[in-house]
Design an enzyme around this catalytic site. Sequence first.
Site, PDB file in Angstrom:
ATOM      1  N   SER A 107       0.909  -1.030  -0.058  1.00  0.00           N
ATOM      2  CA  SER A 107       0.022   0.046  -0.170  1.00  0.00           C
ATOM      3  C   SER A 107       0.895   1.178   0.054  1.00  0.00           C
ATOM      4  O   SER A 107       0.496   2.293  -0.535  1.00  0.00           O
ATOM      5  CB  SER A 107      -0.960  -0.003   1.235  1.00  0.00           C
ATOM      6  OG  SER A 107      -1.761  -1.221   1.213  1.00  0.00           O
ATOM      7  N   HIS A 128       0.187  -2.924  -7.621  1.00  0.00           N
ATOM      8  CA  HIS A 128      -0.630  -2.387  -6.810  1.00  0.00           C
ATOM      9  C   HIS A 128      -2.223  -2.754  -7.274  1.00  0.00           C
ATOM     10  O   HIS A 128      -2.939  -1.791  -8.006  1.00  0.00           O
ATOM     11  CB  HIS A 128      -0.856  -1.068  -6.637  1.00  0.00           C
ATOM     12  CG  HIS A 128      -1.566  -0.354  -5.301  1.00  0.00           C
ATOM     13  ND1 HIS A 128      -1.914   0.885  -5.072  1.00  0.00           N
ATOM     14  CD2 HIS A 128      -2.106  -1.154  -4.407  1.00  0.00           C
ATOM     15  CE1 HIS A 128      -2.552   0.866  -4.005  1.00  0.00           C
ATOM     16  NE2 HIS A 128      -2.595  -0.232  -3.639  1.00  0.00           N
ATOM     17  N   GLU A 140      -2.163  -0.476 -10.767  1.00  0.00           N
ATOM     18  CA  GLU A 140      -1.099   0.567 -10.536  1.00  0.00           C
ATOM     19  C   GLU A 140       0.291  -0.173 -10.816  1.00  0.00           C
ATOM     20  O   GLU A 140       0.435  -0.818  -9.896  1.00  0.00           O
ATOM     21  CB  GLU A 140      -1.405   1.468  -9.200  1.00  0.00           C
ATOM     22  CG  GLU A 140      -0.316   2.744  -9.267  1.00  0.00           C
ATOM     23  CD  GLU A 140      -0.421   3.403  -8.153  1.00  0.00           C
ATOM     24  OE1 GLU A 140      -0.039   4.541  -8.224  1.00  0.00           O
ATOM     25  OE2 GLU A 140      -0.930   2.854  -6.870  1.00  0.00           O
ATOM     26  N   ASN A 178      -2.174   5.815  -2.986  1.00  0.00           N
ATOM     27  CA  ASN A 178      -2.497   5.857  -1.628  1.00  0.00           C
ATOM     28  C   ASN A 178      -1.870   7.027  -1.001  1.00  0.00           C
ATOM     29  O   ASN A 178      -2.223   7.389   0.192  1.00  0.00           O
ATOM     30  CB  ASN A 178      -1.703   4.408  -1.035  1.00  0.00           C
ATOM     31  CG  ASN A 178      -2.741   3.333  -1.146  1.00  0.00           C
ATOM     32  OD1 ASN A 178      -4.028   3.407  -1.139  1.00  0.00           O
ATOM     33  ND2 ASN A 178      -2.368   2.285  -0.923  1.00  0.00           N
TER      34      ASN A 178
END
Length: 299
Positions: A107, A128, A140, A178
């Site tokens: 994350s 991600h 991502e 994030n």
Amino acid sequence: MGRGVAQLFAEQGHQVVLVDVADRILDSARAEIGREVRFARLLRPGTPTRVPEEVVGRITFTADLTEVRQVDFLFENTTENWDHKRALYCELDFLCAPGVPFGVNTSAIPITRVASATGRPDRVIGTHFMNPAPTKPTVELIRGHHTSDETLALIQGLLDRTGKRHIVVNDSPGFVTNRVLMLTLNEAIFLLHEGVSGAAEIDRLFKECFGHAMGPLETADLIGLDTVLFSLDVLCNSFDDSKYRPCTLLRKLVDAGLLGRKSGQGFHRYDTHRGRPASQRHETHRNDDTQESGDRRHG
């Protein structure tokens, strides 16, 4: 998240090895993947019909980490804790063949930092996935300092074959998604903590005013409040910036074992069998929370 990634690739015909720390977690993953495949046509219109037993049958569920010796590509989805990840990557680097790329589904921890724990930094890339992995259309991709063009092309081709789009960004704590999202979630928690609004109302405002599919507190519950806290700590330490300071209410809920959907309660209560708000009834946590501990369900 790991079970979602396993389901995604098993649905596309890949043989998958899913490793976790305990048989009870693996049994839960097996049952959940079967349910998700069974209900996919209802939840995801246009999804091809798949036989749950066939999808689950492509997955080897094991608590034996040495089973990763046979994989051609590895996706890591462990807890957002650097000490844990660093130790794990030392093991993975020893067990996996030298050419096997590592997809890091973190994350907030920088990909270059993860790659430094291996002897193959050019074969490490951030992958991600968003939750739930089988349904979210885009991944991502994060290039670490040493990530090679070959590794990037390999993961892009693999994702293309699963029907996933991908957006490539450069390495930074939290990346793009994030770094922005965790600030939003944390500020929403502060609003709840300060009594500005209730949890249900905060989420409704984002859904009804901005058209978001989920509100920020529902999103935090989906991610897992422990993961949100870990991510904010990483961002706060990495940038040495107090704007990432986690709200004390978030720490309180994590200490209480109220981690969101996976524990049955976070900022809302959930039917743990379906991961949805129980009877669509939202529970509001405020700074003066007086709920009885007997009402709390722990994961």
